[in-house]
Write a protein that holds these residues in place. Structure first.
Motif, short mmCIF file in Angstrom:
data_model
loop_
_atom_site.label_atom_id
_atom_site.label_comp_id
_atom_site.label_asym_id
_atom_site.label_seq_id
_atom_site.Cartn_x
_atom_site.Cartn_y
_atom_site.Cartn_z
N VAL A 75 1.01 -1.00 3.65
CA VAL A 75 -0.77 -1.64 3.35
C VAL A 75 -0.11 -2.33 2.78
O VAL A 75 0.27 -2.30 1.66
CB VAL A 75 -1.69 -0.48 2.39
N THR A 76 -1.13 -4.41 3.91
CA THR A 76 -0.58 -5.03 3.27
C THR A 76 -1.51 -5.66 3.63
O THR A 76 -2.33 -6.11 2.37
CB THR A 76 1.07 -5.47 3.87
N HIS A 77 -1.34 -6.80 4.61
CA HIS A 77 -2.30 -7.61 4.21
C HIS A 77 -3.40 -7.53 4.89
O HIS A 77 -3.66 -5.76 5.31
CB HIS A 77 -2.40 -8.41 6.40
N TYR B 5 -1.56 3.33 -1.10
CA TYR B 5 -1.34 2.51 -0.30
C TYR B 5 -0.40 2.08 0.92
O TYR B 5 0.05 1.55 0.67
CB TYR B 5 -1.27 0.82 -1.37
N VAL B 6 -0.45 3.08 1.17
CA VAL B 6 0.27 3.83 2.44
C VAL B 6 -0.71 4.12 3.37
O VAL B 6 -1.22 5.20 3.52
CB VAL B 6 1.62 4.41 1.86
N TYR B 7 -0.48 3.64 4.55
CA TYR B 7 -1.08 4.14 6.08
C TYR B 7 -0.78 5.16 6.53
O TYR B 7 0.12 5.67 6.73
CB TYR B 7 -1.77 3.22 6.74
N ARG B 8 -1.28 6.33 6.36
CA ARG B 8 -0.79 7.85 6.75
C ARG B 8 -1.64 8.25 7.66
O ARG B 8 -2.96 8.73 7.94
CB ARG B 8 -0.60 8.63 5.47
N PHE C 203 -7.84 4.06 4.31
CA PHE C 203 -7.42 2.57 4.01
C PHE C 203 -7.62 1.85 4.42
O PHE C 203 -7.22 2.34 6.17
CB PHE C 203 -5.93 3.09 3.65
N GLY C 204 -8.27 0.82 4.68
CA GLY C 204 -8.02 -0.35 6.14
C GLY C 204 -9.32 -0.12 6.60
O GLY C 204 -9.05 -0.21 8.74
N ASN C 205 -10.00 -0.03 6.75
CA ASN C 205 -11.17 1.01 7.54
C ASN C 205 -12.05 -0.43 7.17
O ASN C 205 -13.06 -1.20 6.46
CB ASN C 205 -12.72 2.07 6.53
#
Lengths: 364, 364
Positions: free
Chosen positions: B244-246, B231-234, B351-353
């Motif tokens: 990673v949050t909102h 849960y970390v954008y890398r 993440f976050g796509n």
């Protein structure tokens, strides 16, 4: 203009190895049960497996829903939901399994819903016996099959159709079959057939038609897609085959210990580990034996007496776990003497794989 | 003796092309929502997406459940479920999405939960505001983070741990955060956190810790696995990254017409097809625009006013379908001016796509 691939699909081929985007999408849409929930006699609502060929219909005005019985009945009738609800009500605990459960372990693999072992669930279904309604409508002697039509519609093999399955009059009159409107005490969830479905205990799940609107008595053998093109045991694609009907004897092991997130391998501590699982047969007879395989050696588990052969029974076994890698399995036998095979029985479309469940466990 | 692959896992590598057995198993276990259910404001119970890292705990005696607040609180306390239920109760409609939604469309692909677009759902959560309990316990000035511990336990990256996530005191005191015990009017289903969970509106779903038993105020930055290893954008595996949050602005299109069973391509008839879908943003601001992409040309859809920015809003668009192949998409913009990208933003773990949803439709 490009050829419409939905109406004119290319012939599918068996696959090997890794999974296609299509198989992955089907696996994510039609979810398996969560094996740890096999600790519960009743699968928690929402954790029951799902197999919906097409879309879940949105039924907003259930009071307008009707069930029509027509064709070769002496007294065709259309009944409302309210009229059905006023008929004699009963609740039955039933274990359902998808006919394709285990498909991804049949090699070469037919590229359809790539089930592992999780396509199973047990629920309490509330409704009225189908038998009463059929007898009231009066099945004519000319009737050869009774077709159950759902409102869910889509395409398979280039054929546009509503999901529909048939039973012989003899099978349809079985006293255990329900017209159901509640699951575990609440209205059927949309994805489980709201507001009305069939529940056919002992048969693989395709017989339990959801979103049921029409029961048609016909004087020929139903040749709908879901009756003759699929749900047929075949040795090869050209084989005329035999219909898929009752569930083959089967058992599952609740994976012990704690899981590794990505591999789903299990981690246990040394010492006593109580293994637990479920076993069932679609033959309407009890389970008489469950054996646990510990790294290839089979020992009898304790099987709890099951009051009703239409839902799974519980079994347990005390295992002394030792440090290292283990492969745990379970194998059930029913009162007809049928035992699960160790290897997947061949079927060209991957139906009926009731081979043993194996779980990799590491003890540390 | 063989090396324990759970406690000493091999490093994972990015993947291309088809999917492994492990990815397939995860897809089947943690199911996506059924896109057709986006017709409903509230996702039917049981059709909400599921992401459970470990096993669903079996909680048989919920009356024995307690929630402990300890660490850097002025008045540490343990409360029972009954005491929580007696606190001020509120119900909030919240859209949750998994941070990994869209992962399988990020290339090269990180081999974890291979979501398409279906990791989203909207439910009515009933409970008591977390804020009140935190203020009552009194967060000390020395507190840097508040950790939420679940009872679900497993292994990831070789680390044995309970699922746990932290929030800063400022974030934790947000008035929208709930300690919830009901989902859509019924007790939390086991797989959704029974008997108690956190619901953090606006954040990706990992923040909404399930099977919540312990809230710990700590004087350092939490370094649990689910907080710092994932849960970390890398940009790359060695990148220290950003948390990673909102939820990023996103929209979905309800696939029109009827589906092809295996490909999930859609079939529509020529003429008027009303497209419909949902849009949301985790920034706590409204959606201001949704555009529909018709074979690459973008046009504005009608967005229904949304009374609360923490759940999705509805949009619709009238499409005149013509014979042939079409690619339909939708793209949302929020009040902060953030718009969905056309291509997946790169993240090494996928993440976050929040790139646009595209649906292949054939008109015939």
């Amino acid at each position: 203009m490009a050829t419409n691939p939905i109406l004119h699909p290319q012939a599918r081929q068996h696959a090997h190895g890794e999974f296609s985007h299509e198989e992955l999408a089907l696996a994510n849409r039609n979810c398996g049960t969560l094996l740890e929930t096999l600790q519960h006699d009743i699968t928690p609502t929402g954790a029951h497996y799902l197999l919906n060929h097409f879309d879940v219909p949105a039924v907003d005005n259930a009071q307008n829903w009707s069930l029509t019985l027509d064709g070769h009945f002496t007294e065709p009738v259309t009944v409302s939901l309210a009229e059905l609800h006023a008929m004699p009500v009963t609740t039955k605990t039933v274990t359902l399994e998808c006919a394709g459960n285990g498909r991804r372990h049949v090699s070469p693999r037919w590229p359809s819903q790539p089930w592992g072992v999780e396509a199973v669930g047990t629920a309490q279904w509330t409704g009225t016996p189908l038998r009463n309604l059929l007898l009231h409508a009066g099945i004519r002697d000319t009737c050869r099959e009774i077709v159950f039509h759902g409102i869910d519609r889509g395409v398979d093999g280039g054929q546009v159709h509503n999901f529909a399955r048939s039973l012989t009059p003899e099978d349809a009159l079985h006293e255990e079959i329900l017209l159901a409107w509640k699951m575990n005490g609440i209205d059927l969830p949309p994805q489980h057939g709201y507001p009305l479905r069939l529940v056919v205990p002992g048969w693989y799940g395709m017989a339990s038609v959801k979103w049921l609107s029409h029961i048609e008595a016909i004087d020929y053998c139903f040749d709908g897609y879901q009756q003759t093109k699929t749900y047929v045991y075949r040795q090869s694609p050209d084989d005329s085959g035999t219909p898929v009907t009752h569930m083959r004897v089967k058992s599952l092991l609740v994976p012990p210990g704690i899981p590794d997130w990505s591999s789903r391998k299990r981690l246990v501590e040394p010492g006593l580990v109580t293994l637990q699982g479920r076993a069932w047969s679609g033959a309407g007879v009890p389970i008489t034996r469950v054996e646990v395989g510990l790294d290839g050696t089979w020992q009898d588990a304790t099987v709890d007496q099951c009051d009703n052969p239409y839902h799974w029974c519980n079994w347990h076994f005390d295992w002394q776990a030792s440090i290292g890698q283990h492969l745990l399995s379970c194998r059930a036998t029913d009162a007809n003497g049928h035992t699960q095979p160790l290897q997947a029985p061949w079927d060209t479309a991957g139906f009926g794989n009731n081979s043993v469940h194996a779980v990799e466990v590491w003890c540390a």
